[in-house]
Scaffold this motif. Sequence first.
Motif, PDB file in Angstrom:
ATOM      1  N   SER A 215       3.736   0.232  -4.812  1.00 32.53           N
ATOM      2  CA  SER A 215       2.355   0.089  -4.304  1.00 32.53           C
ATOM      3  C   SER A 215       1.565  -1.137  -4.907  1.00 32.53           C
ATOM      4  N   ALA A 216       1.925  -1.443  -6.052  1.00 34.74           N
ATOM      5  CA  ALA A 216       1.362  -2.786  -6.564  1.00 34.74           C
ATOM      6  C   ALA A 216       1.915  -4.069  -5.939  1.00 34.74           C
ATOM      7  N   LEU A 217       3.199  -4.024  -5.624  1.00 33.48           N
ATOM      8  CA  LEU A 217       3.736  -4.916  -4.845  1.00 33.48           C
ATOM      9  C   LEU A 217       3.128  -5.409  -3.252  1.00 33.48           C
ATOM     10  N   SER A 218       2.999  -4.153  -2.930  1.00 35.74           N
ATOM     11  CA  SER A 218       2.245  -4.347  -1.354  1.00 35.74           C
ATOM     12  C   SER A 218       0.885  -5.022  -1.424  1.00 35.74           C
ATOM     13  N   VAL A 219      -0.176  -4.445  -2.481  1.00 32.56           N
ATOM     14  CA  VAL A 219      -1.148  -5.120  -2.676  1.00 32.56           C
ATOM     15  C   VAL A 219      -1.174  -6.653  -3.126  1.00 32.56           C
ATOM     16  N   LEU A 220      -0.116  -6.629  -4.149  1.00 27.07           N
ATOM     17  CA  LEU A 220      -0.259  -8.359  -4.552  1.00 27.07           C
ATOM     18  C   LEU A 220       0.429  -9.219  -3.388  1.00 27.07           C
ATOM     19  N   GLY A 221       1.512  -8.645  -2.731  1.00 25.24           N
ATOM     20  CA  GLY A 221       1.866  -9.637  -1.507  1.00 25.24           C
ATOM     21  C   GLY A 221       1.014  -9.838  -0.256  1.00 25.24           C
ATOM     22  N   MET A 222       0.261  -8.918  -0.010  1.00 26.47           N
ATOM     23  CA  MET A 222      -0.770  -8.976   1.266  1.00 26.47           C
ATOM     24  C   MET A 222      -2.042  -9.809   0.511  1.00 26.47           C
ATOM     25  N   GLY A 223      -2.411  -9.449  -0.439  1.00 27.41           N
ATOM     26  CA  GLY A 223      -3.440 -10.036  -1.229  1.00 27.41           C
ATOM     27  C   GLY A 223      -3.270 -11.602  -1.544  1.00 27.41           C
TER      28      GLY A 223
END
Length: 540
Positions: A215-223
């Motif tokens: 979850s954290a990686l998906s937010v950091l990647g898109m963000g």
Amino acid sequence: MMSPLVAEQASSDVAEKGPGNSRLSLLLAMAMFVFVIDTSLMNVSISAVVRDLDTTVSGVQSAIAIEALVSAAFILIGSKIGDFFGRKRAYILGLLLYVSGALAMVFAQDLAAIIVFWAVIGGLGASLYLPAMQSLIHGNFEGTAQAKAYALVGASAAIAAAIGPLLGGFLTTYLSWRVGFMLEAAIIAVVLLGSRRLLLDVPYTGERGVDVVGSALSVLGMGGLVLGVLAWQEGGESVGLLLASGLAAMGALAYWLLRRKREGKPALLDPHLFESRLFSFGISQGILQQIALGGMLIALPIYLQMVLDYNAMQAGLSLAPLSLTMFAVALLAGKRAGRRRPSSLILTGFALLSASMLLLIPIVPRADSGWYLVAPLVLAGAGLGLLVSQLNNYTLSPISEERVGEAAGVNSATGSFGLSLGLAFAGAIMLAALSIAFTQKSEASDVLTPPEQQRVAAALEDDAQVMSNDQLEELLAGQPKDVREEIVSINTDARPLALQVALVVPLLAALIGLFASFRMLRLPDPSPSATAEGKSRVRE
């Protein structure tokens, strides 16, 4: 006009639970209507928001991109929250967050309030209530009642997409842009009050594990990717760091998901979904469609309001050929589904979209009226209509019934991410081109002295903005008349060039999609049964 979203067509093979609840169907459709029409209000109100809040076009454009980004980055997480804490709770909480964003638009006095409440908190609300809505429809209706509920929600999204620019333009011009968001808040209040007793919760029976790292990686990647582009647009520092962090996080996410699956542990999403070539192509084509749409949705309203000096009503009327044609073609193509190969319709859609951009780009510096845009916008609307009528079914067709909810979540998240990336990238390219064109024309001027040319270059490097000539003349009050006239003349020449460059973003996305469509022709068509039971989504 934001992208139409999520309308799932359910199978009617099972027996009905009962007659169904028409009031509940209507309330769910109202919630979808508000979501789709929300960004339409913002797009056609850009000049009014800039004027009332004394802010900048790029600031408003950043808020629009951030709202789409937050929805994309958290929609998979929002789906898991609904699974663990209750779909009805997630739905109600999401609507409460969303209504707080709408109310913030009613009372906002600066851009910061819009970004915090409308873009971030409202975006988080959307990421909670949209996936919960799909599960609640599935659990509160069965058989033909369920199919009718999905159809009504889908129809409300399509209608909102079609009338959004016109409604937003009317309210902004004759009342206020704030009135539109006040009406949104009122509609959501009705939905909340009506849903409390009518809506039954739907328990989750799957795995309860949480993939915190994924979850954290998906937010950091898109963000990281979208915020990096926005930072470049604003001339901020650490652009390279943000973009590199985003790319690294996306790569780490792919590795992490594969590792979790190998170990048999819960993952944010199943990476094996992408083993299906139909699903993979559908996702990538959906992203390209949304990038193209995002680029158009930021460049065209700015062109109409800042170059042609149109008010919101005139801008909405000028954009109507795009939204109305998209609605009509999507409806017609949906009714005729099965008569032609989906891949050939997708190819035709990207071909029409590419042709519309090739026609539109040379028109921009020559047009003095929105009438010049009618033909290319009708072409673009027809292309987008074909795409939204086919891509969802195509993408979800190979997915089994028990995994279709997860696949639909991935489809929604990647589509929102593509939209936010298109909005951000087209805006950044536009301001970079404006700065370069303005500087070059200033240096070539026989009227501006070298010190004046240096001041122009320094101002543009610090904060390049798209401005109407009236705004620029107010800013230049007190300068010698010949200097004012020269800078306004440069602005007149530079803005269309910058907007032409911005439209290259949707053109490239459409051309890449067109090229990929030829490869899709080599793949087998979705099976008729899968297509019939597939979900259809429209996003504007």
